[in-house]
Scaffold this motif. Structure first.
Motif: not given
Lengths: 179, 654
Positions: A103-107, A118-123, A141-144, A148-157
């Motif tokens: 939330d903080h970073y998005f704001n 902006k895209v949200l990545a769940l790593n 994460a999905k709810a967030k 925030l109207g962001l696309r969620l991408v589930q990643t693994s670095a």
């Protein structure tokens, strides 16, 4: 040949895997020592990206600004975000508090680069063990992302899952916005 | 209940004195002091008046102290004060930073300047890498031609002024708007036409420079050294001009002309003014017209700098040497071109020779189905013909043919003859050797015949292996192929199935016979009238190796009856073995995809098997549990199949 240079900021809490995600993706990188001093490190990836609507291929030089995590109170964070064409917000599946910090970073991003993609990545999704805690974190994460109207991408670095897709998706969003 | 409650005060004192002896007085003194300190702390807490009183008293007391006592008190107080100050700073960092900045600010600035300077050194190194490689090669080449030491040439060149790179950078994004790169020979290239790696490098460097500019500005503020201008390095300078919108970064090598700053300043102002709209609207790229306009201004700047440099510069004091240097360079260039041309011609000649030899080979009708290639071998400086021919006569004919057709070529041959070389040595058993030696060339040319021969040979080897497994070498075989690997190796798994199957059939037969008559005898003592005439000596080891007891996910036996019979069998077998033989219980926990191995399952199932064996009369000291075996991963534990369940195997260790 790259003819378009775009700055992309990568933000998120400490140890969510920002640098790992970038290192998975980039071809050129700067000295790692920089980050400790400046709170930022620059990377470069020149690639071909498809325009989401026209289907045309564009050459883009992505200049990735890996901004040190936990700079919530630093005025430098605002400074570093200026001029970015898009941003990636990274959270960690194993630490629910990193999703709350989104939330903080998005704001901040909205105040400095309003309306930019902006895209949200769940790593660290490779650590998903099906436990109730992680399932709950994923739902959070999905709810967030939805809120925030962001696309969620589930990643693994560590495994490389969805890493190119994450950056390519953002690049496409940037191209779309330029129309 | 405390000690005080149990003893009267006098008794307690007596006990304390008894236990502590001479230390009793010291302990009492410390306790008293601790109580007094508590009281003082209590008095001081939240009471400014008390603090003031104490301060006054402390001052007087300290003043009145002399010599060692004063030093001692000061030491103690200093430590106390430092700890308290550190704690306070931690608790209220921002206010303290504010308070001490006038004192510490200089140090902080110096620290940041040092850090930034180090970072810029890295930038300089990154920018100079390609030039350094080029320069080194150039200097080495000149040293080779002139016979002078490389260091001397290097020193002479360091004074020569050269503009290496000019970058116009968007200050907000750190992206390179456009750039110019100049080679040593004076060729200037638009960086947009550089390779991706150079472009990427420039982008990273410009990104970091903008970050450094922002950081230093934040740290020092406007007018306080926040704007970087000229940065000196060993042999180069980084000139930075900035507006809120853009940065102009120029990297020069050697001694710069005196007017460099004013030239850059003037041109930069003009560029920014003339292209204000384009620069202001930069969003990652520029319209081609604007980019070309800025490019041409950058080139103009480059020309101006060159001109200034040629109008009498310190570096030109060595101008008299220039014609010699130019001549040497030109000579070197000619030699280099000549060498390259010779190398190219040589490569063309070699390729032509190889192609001609290959064509000749391809034209030989009898050899068209055979893989024969011509290649050039640098170590032998000859064309080598490699491949497979049907027989020695064909090899001879080909060699003669090629030598006649290409008399001036250096040729060498590495041809294999099918009759002796076609079969890989590893597959060549005694039978193959025999056949190869006795069969005629025509027979061996038949590929099918060769294949059949190999198969026959392999079958013979497998037969030998089987024989070894079934005979007295079974122990070795079992040890070489432990039970643990059975389900990872399909062949061994099949073998285990075969042996295990025999065991199962035997056990069933035994059960049936036991039901029919008393004293039907043990498994292997069924006699001539029984179902099996196999002797124990031939089967026991492999039976042990093939005996597996399965367990389900909870660690229960998958077949209790079978487990009992199997352990009884093993116990009977062990009884026939010499003293000192050990029975290894090999415990294997089956991994399930996506789950962790159940903790302690390996020891649990091994202990259950061990308990059954003890019940069958096997002495505990004859058994040894081994864990940590690997098994193939399954989706779920399936007790119906030993390949999908946890299991325990056995092995005899002599």
């Amino acid at each position: 040949m790259a003819n378009l240079a775009q700055k992309v900021c990568i933000v998120g809490e400490f140890s969510v895997g920002k640098t790992s995600l970038i290192r998975r993706y980039v071809r050129g990188l700067f000295s790692e020592d920089y980050k400790a001093t400046l709170g930022v490190n620059c990377y470069n990836h020149a690639g071909q990206f498809q325009h989401p609507t026209t289907g045309e291929t564009h050459s883009i030089n992505l200049i990735l600004w890996d901004i040190e995590g936990g700079q919530q109170k630093s005025s430098m964070l605002n400074t570093y975000l200026i001029g970015a064409s898009g941003a990636l917000l990274i959270a960690d599946l194993t630490r629910p508090e990193t999703i709350q910090a989104v939330d903080h970073y998005f704001n901040l991003l909205e105040s400095v680069i309003p309306g930019r993609p902006k895209v949200l990545a769940l790593n660290k999704v490779d650590l998903m063990d099906g436990s109730p805690t992680m399932t709950q974190t994923l739902a959070m994460a999905k709810a967030k992302a939805k809120a925030l109207g962001l696309r969620l991408v589930q990643t693994s670095a560590s495994k490389g899952n969805q890493v190119p897709e994450l950056f390519a998706g953002l690049a496409s969003d940037i191209l779309r916005l330029r129309d | 209940m405390s000690t005080d409650d149990q003893f009267p005060v006098n008794d307690l004192d007596a006990l304390r004195a008894l236990i502590l002896g001479e230390d009793d007085a010291a302990v009492r003194s410390v306790s008293k002091l601790a109580r007094r300190i508590d009281t003082v702390e209590e008095m001081l807490r939240d009471d400014p008046a008390s603090v003031e009183r104490l301060q006054a008293v402390l001052g007087d007391v300290l003043h009145g102290l002399e010599g060692d006592k004063r030093r001692l008190v000061q030491e103690r107080l200093t430590a106390l004060l430092l700890t308290n100050i550190q704690n306070e700073i931690k608790a209220a960092k921002p206010s303290f930073v504010q308070a001490i900045y006038p004192v510490a600010g200089g140090l902080v600035r110096k620290g940041i300047q040092q850090a930034i300077s180090e970072l810029l050194e890295v930038i300089e190194e990154r920018l100079s890498e390609p030039a350094t490689i080029y320069k080194r090669a150039q200097i080495r080449f000149q040293a080779l031609i002139t016979g002078k030491p490389e260091a001397e040439i290097w020193l002479r060149q360091t004074g020569l002024f050269h503009v290496d790179r000019i970058l116009m950078v968007d200050r907000a994004s750190g992206a390179v708007i456009t750039g110019l790169r100049q080679d040593r020979d004076g060729t200037a290239t638009d960086t947009i036409h550089s390779t991706d790696s150079i472009q990427g490098e420039d982008q990273i460097v410009s990104g970091m420079l903008t970050a450094i500019m922002s950081f230093s500005q934040e740290a020092f503020g406007e007018g306080g050294g926040g704007e970087l201008s000229t940065l000196e390095f060993e042999n180069s300078q980084l000139h930075v001009k900035a507006t809120p919108l853009v940065l102009l970064v120029i990297r020069t090598i050697g001694t710069p002309p005196a007017k460099i700053d004013s030239i850059i300043e003037n041109r930069f102002d003009r560029m920014v003014t003339d292209n204000a709209d384009a620069l202001g609207s930069f969003d990652g790229s520029l319209p081609n017209g604007a980019r070309l306009e800025i490019q041409s201004q950058l080139r103009r700047l480059l020309r101006e700098l060159r001109k200034a440099e040629s109008e009498g510069l310190p570096s030109r004091k060595s101008g008299a040497r220039r014609p010699i240097m130019t001549f040497v360079m030109a000579l070197g260039g000619v030699l280099l071109v000549a060498l390259v041309l010779i190398a190219i011609l040589n490569a063309i000649r070699i390729n032509g020779n190889v192609a001609r030899v290959q064509n000749t080979i391809d034209d030989v009708e009898q050899l068209q189905a055979y893989p024969i290639d011509a290649d050039y071998d640098r170590s032998k400086a000859s064309v080598v013909v490699r491949g497979l021919v049907p027989d020695a006569a064909s090899a001879g004919r080909l060699e003669t043919h090629l030598r006649e057709d290409h008399p001036r070529l250096a040729l060498s041959f590495a041809l294999s003859n099918i009759s002796t070389d076609a079969v890989r040595p590893i597959l060549r058993g005694p039978r193959i050797e025999r056949e190869a030696n006795s069969a005629g060339v025509n027979q061996l040319r038949d590929e099918a015949f060769i294949r059949d021969t190999i198969i026959l040979d392999l079958e013979q080897q497998i037969g030998d292996l089987r024989l070894a497994m079934a005979g007295t070498e079974a122990v070795d075989a079992a040890q070489s192929y432990p039970t643990l690997t059975y389900d990872l190796d399909p062949d061994l798994g099949a073998l285990r199935n075969q042996i295990g199957g025999t065991l199962l059939t035997a056990l069933k037969a035994k059960r049936r016979l036991a039901g029919q008559a008393d004293g039907a005898g043990d498994l292997f003592g069924l006699g001539g009238g029984g179902l099996y005439s196999l002797e124990a000596a031939q089967l026991d080891e492999q039976t042990v190796a093939g005996t597996l007891i399965g367990f389900n996910a909870a660690g229960s036996f998958t077949d209790v009856e079978l487990a009992l019979e199997a352990t009884r069998l093993v116990a009977e077998l062990l009884a026939t073995k010499p003293q000192g033989v050990k029975l290894e219980i090999l415990s294997v926990v089956r991994p399930v995809a996506g789950r962790e191995l159940p903790e302690n399952m390996d020891r649990f199932i091994a202990s259950k098997a061990r308990a059954l064996l003890i019940a069958q009369g096997v002495k505990p000291d004859m058994m040894q549990i081994r864990t940590g075996g690997n098994a193939a991963v399954v989706a779920e534990i399936d007790p119906a199949s030993w390949r999908k369940s946890h299991y325990v195997g056995f092995r005899l260790a002599y």
